[in-house]
Design a protein around this motif. Structure first.
Motif, PDB file in Angstrom:
ATOM      1  N   THR A   1     -28.305  76.226 -23.397  1.00  0.00           N
ATOM      2  CA  THR A   1     -28.559  77.665 -23.523  1.00  0.00           C
ATOM      3  C   THR A   1     -29.758  77.909 -24.435  1.00  0.00           C
ATOM      4  O   THR A   1     -29.868  77.295 -25.504  1.00  0.00           O
ATOM      5  N   VAL A   2     -30.655  78.817 -24.006  1.00  0.00           N
ATOM      6  CA  VAL A   2     -31.851  79.136 -24.779  1.00  0.00           C
ATOM      7  C   VAL A   2     -31.723  80.550 -25.327  1.00  0.00           C
ATOM      8  O   VAL A   2     -31.409  81.492 -24.580  1.00  0.00           O
ATOM      9  N   THR A   3     -31.931  80.712 -26.623  1.00  0.00           N
ATOM     10  CA  THR A   3     -31.920  82.040 -27.239  1.00  0.00           C
ATOM     11  C   THR A   3     -33.353  82.517 -27.436  1.00  0.00           C
ATOM     12  O   THR A   3     -34.259  81.721 -27.708  1.00  0.00           O
ATOM     13  N   ASP A   4     -33.533  83.827 -27.281  1.00  0.00           N
ATOM     14  CA  ASP A   4     -34.844  84.461 -27.484  1.00  0.00           C
ATOM     15  C   ASP A   4     -35.904  83.875 -26.555  1.00  0.00           C
ATOM     16  O   ASP A   4     -37.075  83.765 -26.936  1.00  0.00           O
ATOM     17  N   GLY A   5     -35.513  83.498 -25.341  1.00  0.00           N
ATOM     18  CA  GLY A   5     -36.460  82.904 -24.416  1.00  0.00           C
ATOM     19  C   GLY A   5     -36.562  83.684 -23.121  1.00  0.00           C
ATOM     20  O   GLY A   5     -35.673  84.478 -22.773  1.00  0.00           O
ATOM     21  N   LEU A   6     -37.645  83.479 -22.378  1.00  0.00           N
ATOM     22  CA  LEU A   6     -37.825  84.129 -21.087  1.00  0.00           C
ATOM     23  C   LEU A   6     -36.816  83.612 -20.073  1.00  0.00           C
ATOM     24  O   LEU A   6     -36.489  84.301 -19.110  1.00  0.00           O
ATOM     25  N   GLU A   7     -36.360  82.360 -20.270  1.00  0.00           N
ATOM     26  CA  GLU A   7     -35.301  81.793 -19.449  1.00  0.00           C
ATOM     27  C   GLU A   7     -34.082  81.548 -20.332  1.00  0.00           C
ATOM     28  O   GLU A   7     -34.214  81.270 -21.529  1.00  0.00           O
ATOM     29  N   LYS A   8     -32.905  81.641 -19.712  1.00  0.00           N
ATOM     30  CA  LYS A   8     -31.668  81.504 -20.477  1.00  0.00           C
ATOM     31  C   LYS A   8     -31.118  80.085 -20.498  1.00  0.00           C
ATOM     32  O   LYS A   8     -30.268  79.768 -21.323  1.00  0.00           O
ATOM     33  N   GLU A   9     -31.583  79.232 -19.598  1.00  0.00           N
ATOM     34  CA  GLU A   9     -31.083  77.866 -19.514  1.00  0.00           C
ATOM     35  C   GLU A   9     -32.244  76.877 -19.507  1.00  0.00           C
ATOM     36  O   GLU A   9     -33.251  77.094 -18.815  1.00  0.00           O
ATOM     37  N   LEU A  10     -32.094  75.808 -20.285  1.00  0.00           N
ATOM     38  CA  LEU A  10     -33.120  74.756 -20.338  1.00  0.00           C
ATOM     39  C   LEU A  10     -32.610  73.523 -19.605  1.00  0.00           C
ATOM     40  O   LEU A  10     -31.648  72.883 -20.052  1.00  0.00           O
ATOM     41  N   PRO A  11     -33.242  73.153 -18.476  1.00  0.00           N
ATOM     42  CA  PRO A  11     -32.848  71.905 -17.807  1.00  0.00           C
ATOM     43  C   PRO A  11     -33.326  70.702 -18.621  1.00  0.00           C
ATOM     44  O   PRO A  11     -34.424  70.725 -19.200  1.00  0.00           O
ATOM     45  N   VAL A  12     -32.508  69.677 -18.672  1.00  0.00           N
ATOM     46  CA  VAL A  12     -32.851  68.486 -19.463  1.00  0.00           C
ATOM     47  C   VAL A  12     -32.604  67.233 -18.638  1.00  0.00           C
ATOM     48  O   VAL A  12     -31.892  67.253 -17.626  1.00  0.00           O
ATOM     49  N   SER A  13     -33.182  66.118 -19.090  1.00  0.00           N
ATOM     50  CA  SER A  13     -32.984  64.846 -18.379  1.00  0.00           C
ATOM     51  C   SER A  13     -33.263  63.691 -19.322  1.00  0.00           C
ATOM     52  O   SER A  13     -33.801  63.870 -20.422  1.00  0.00           O
ATOM     53  N   ILE A  14     -32.880  62.490 -18.881  1.00  0.00           N
ATOM     54  CA  ILE A  14     -33.254  61.259 -19.570  1.00  0.00           C
ATOM     55  C   ILE A  14     -34.147  60.448 -18.644  1.00  0.00           C
ATOM     56  O   ILE A  14     -34.111  60.623 -17.422  1.00  0.00           O
ATOM     57  N   HIS A  15     -34.955  59.580 -19.223  1.00  0.00           N
ATOM     58  CA  HIS A  15     -35.902  58.796 -18.438  1.00  0.00           C
ATOM     59  C   HIS A  15     -35.457  57.355 -18.223  1.00  0.00           C
ATOM     60  O   HIS A  15     -36.041  56.645 -17.405  1.00  0.00           O
ATOM     61  N   ASP A  16     -34.465  56.910 -18.981  1.00  0.00           N
ATOM     62  CA  ASP A  16     -34.060  55.500 -18.941  1.00  0.00           C
ATOM     63  C   ASP A  16     -32.722  55.333 -18.221  1.00  0.00           C
ATOM     64  O   ASP A  16     -31.924  56.270 -18.109  1.00  0.00           O
ATOM     65  N   THR A  17     -32.503  54.125 -17.760  1.00  0.00           N
ATOM     66  CA  THR A  17     -31.207  53.757 -17.198  1.00  0.00           C
ATOM     67  C   THR A  17     -30.589  52.679 -18.080  1.00  0.00           C
ATOM     68  O   THR A  17     -31.280  52.043 -18.880  1.00  0.00           O
ATOM     69  N   CYS A  18     -29.304  52.474 -17.948  1.00  0.00           N
ATOM     70  CA  CYS A  18     -28.612  51.478 -18.769  1.00  0.00           C
ATOM     71  C   CYS A  18     -27.690  50.644 -17.891  1.00  0.00           C
ATOM     72  O   CYS A  18     -26.811  51.177 -17.201  1.00  0.00           O
ATOM     73  N   ARG A  19     -27.906  49.328 -17.939  1.00  0.00           N
ATOM     74  CA  ARG A  19     -27.090  48.379 -17.202  1.00  0.00           C
ATOM     75  C   ARG A  19     -26.722  47.263 -18.174  1.00  0.00           C
ATOM     76  O   ARG A  19     -27.607  46.651 -18.786  1.00  0.00           O
TER      77      ARG A  19
END
Length: 433
Positions: free
Chosen positions: A342-360
């Motif tokens: 959740t984003v406060t005081d922003g033009l958008e209300k939701e911030l999409p996120v991700s990770i770049h690495d995998t784990c095996r």
């Protein structure tokens, strides 16, 4: 901005775990598996993750004899030139068996000496390598090519080392034993700094060949775990692998054959080094790759004469146990699910996120795996694409084995006074949004 984000994360971080990614597991210590090893100190390490798969007194320091030479070899490869000419000093020529039997003033290429070091474990070759590599390091520092980053030259009288006409170590045949020991200390200083950088804080190198020794800091020693960690680093060096896998090597009137019999006794062996002194007993460290799994086995104090074959038995036991009990499992894949923030005081209300690495990871059925996602409840705008906004951590039996950042996938501006003023001006001027 970065500091402010860190403060928000610290104050508002929400931690949640995912334990259903893998089948239900029961926590069992590897120590409960009694493998009946001869060695007093032993470890089986996952060479990719650094995880201890099996340990027996694996954190107890002990002498490691000529297994020391794996570090000597990789330091020479990193700080020396393979084709540089190396000169034998009186001190180097005085080393006890096993020897190449080099004579004072005799010269070799560093490359040839590394085969002598790793295939036949020659103690004089180790000191020739140490002194000449130290000289090359000093030459590089004195020439301003790179700084003495680790201060291994600090406090040492190096007035006898000079290079008036470029790099040349022929002067080594005329130096004293004390001066030779100064050069060896430079080299072992580089060995010790490398050990520390790998997290090996209980390892202490005094000699480049592994002969028993002590100084004001302690004994020449390591632990089974740290020796395995060092080997896992060494096998990342292709030149190290090429040398240690060679069956025979000839140079001049010399010929050396590989004394690592385990190369021909077990499938998938990548590298290995034996060792023996009166204090250390028989020692061995080995890297093996099988079906994509990389195992490092390290054994210290694995019997004394006439029990020379105990190390082969123990190594086979450890590797067989690892093959039987551990398999790769994917813990975090490319499409690992993460909740938007959740984003406060922003033009958008939701911030999409991700990770770049995998784990095996290599896991056994009894392992308890816990994936912990650390992200904040909310975050204040502005946020920029690529900002680190959290982390994902993987724990196996409560030990942290993997951690990767969580990144913002969008740029979200702040809805502040200037933003609203800009919108009013645009509306007044009939400027299209």
């Amino acid at each position: 901005m970065k500091k402010w984000l860190c403060l928000v994360l610290f104050l508002t971080t929400l931690t949640y775990s995912i334990t259903a990614l893998l089948p239900s597991r029961v926590r069992v210590s590897a120590a409960e598996d009694d493998l009946q090893l001869h060695a007093k100190y032993a470890v089986l390490l996952d060479g990719d993750s650094g995880r201890v798969l099996y340990g027996k007194n694996e954190d107890t320091p002990a002498p490691m004899a000529s297994t020391t030479k794996i570090m000597s070899c990789v330091i020479a490869l990193e700080y020396g030139l393979k084709e540089m000419t190396c000169t034998t000093s009186t001190y180097a020529a005085s080393m006890p068996d096993v020897q190449l039997n080099a004579k004072k003033g005799e010269t070799f290429t560093l490359n040839d000496l590394l085969y002598s070091l790793m295939l036949k474990s020659h103690n004089d070759s180790a000191v020739i390598i140490a002194e000449n590599t130290a000289c090359y390091y000093i030459y590089q520092v004195q020439s301003g090519i790179y700084p003495d980053t680790y201060d291994v030259l600090s406090g040492k009288d190096l007035s006898f080392v000079s290079f008036p006409s470029g790099f040349d170590t022929s002067f080594l045949q005329n130096i004293t034993t004390e001066q030779s020991k100064i050069l060896v200390a430079v080299f072992t200083g580089l060995m010790n700094e490398k050990a520390v950088s790998l997290g090996c804080t209980q390892t202490h190198f005094i000699t480049p060949n592994g002969l028993d020794a002590s100084d004001e800091t302690g004994e020449h020693a390591t632990t089974a775990k740290e020796l395995a960690v060092i080997m896992s680093y060494c096998i990342q060096n292709e030149e190290f692998l090429a040398i240690t896998q060679t069956k025979e090597h000839q140079f001049g009137s010399y010929s050396v054959s590989n004394a690592n019999a385990f190369l021909n006794m077990y499938d998938g062996v990548l590298s290995g080094k034996t060792g023996f002194t009166g204090n250390a007993g028989y020692c061995y460290v080995c890297a093996c790759r099988y079906d994509g799994k990389t195992f490092i086995a390290a054994l210290l104090a694995c019997g004394w004469p006439p029990s020379k074959t105990y190390k082969w038995q123990d190594c086979r036991t450890l590797l067989n146990w690892g093959k039987e009990h551990f398999n790769h499992e994917e813990i975090i894949g490319k499409n690992f699910p993460l909740k938007s923030i959740t984003v406060t005081d922003g033009l958008e209300k939701e911030l999409p996120v991700s990770i770049h690495d995998t784990c095996r990871l290599l896991l056994r059925k009894e392992d308890l795996v816990n994936v912990v996602i650390n992200t904040p409840d909310s975050i204040a705008a502005p946020v920029f694409t690529g900002d680190i906004v959290g982390s994902v951590c993987v724990y196996v039996n409560d030990a942290l084995l993997f951690s990767t950042p969580v990144y913002a996938n969008a740029c979200i501006r702040r809805t502040d006074y200037l933003y609203f003023l800009n919108q009013v001006i645009k509306s007044f001027c009939f400027i299209d949004k």
